[in-house]
Scaffold this active site. Structure first.
Site, short mmCIF file in Angstrom:
data_model
loop_
_atom_site.label_atom_id
_atom_site.label_comp_id
_atom_site.label_asym_id
_atom_site.label_seq_id
_atom_site.Cartn_x
_atom_site.Cartn_y
_atom_site.Cartn_z
N ASN A 162 -5.91 -3.14 1.79
CA ASN A 162 -5.80 -4.59 1.82
C ASN A 162 -7.21 -5.18 1.84
O ASN A 162 -8.10 -4.62 2.48
CB ASN A 162 -5.07 -5.06 3.08
CG ASN A 162 -3.59 -4.77 3.05
OD1 ASN A 162 -2.98 -4.67 2.00
ND2 ASN A 162 -3.00 -4.62 4.22
N ARG B 189 0.83 -1.21 0.00
CA ARG B 189 0.00 0.00 0.00
C ARG B 189 0.86 1.26 0.00
O ARG B 189 0.57 2.22 -0.73
CB ARG B 189 -0.96 0.00 1.20
CG ARG B 189 -2.06 -1.04 1.05
CD ARG B 189 -3.00 -1.04 2.24
NE ARG B 189 -2.25 -1.27 3.47
CZ ARG B 189 -2.59 -0.82 4.67
NH1 ARG B 189 -3.69 -0.10 4.83
NH2 ARG B 189 -1.86 -1.09 5.72
#
Length: 98
Positions: free
Chosen positions: A35, A17
């Protein structure tokens, strides 16, 4: 604007990320990344120029060191007027609406 899902391999626990946010900002994109609860995928949305989105998706498909992307799905979605910034969304948060 696109919606993308990076399937692993290994895409969680490897700063995926953070890598995605950095890449998005480098390419002047807006959107978000998170996620997925499955533990094997990361999803997000990004918008910007076609050229910048293409370069961004190449970096997402490659991922950061120690990541392994098996498949990158992408689909076009409607533009979001007035969207600013690119951020990480917690996996338990509801992402911003399409």
């Amino acid at each position: 604007q696109i919606h993308f899902t990076a399937h692993g391999g290994k895409v969680q626990g490897v700063f995926f990320r953070a890598h995605t946010v950095s890449s998005a900002l480098q390419h002047s994109l807006t959107g978000w990344v998170r996620n997925l609860p499955s533990g094997t995928a990361v999803e997000g949305q990004a918008q910007g120029t076609e050229e910048n989105l293409g370069a961004f998706l190449k970096e997402v498909d490659k991922g950061p060191p120690n990541a392994h992307v098996v498949r990158l799905d992408r689909r076009e979605i409607p533009l979001k007027e007035g969207e600013e910034g690119f951020r990480k969304v917690k996996s338990y948060e509801v992402p911003p609406e399409d």
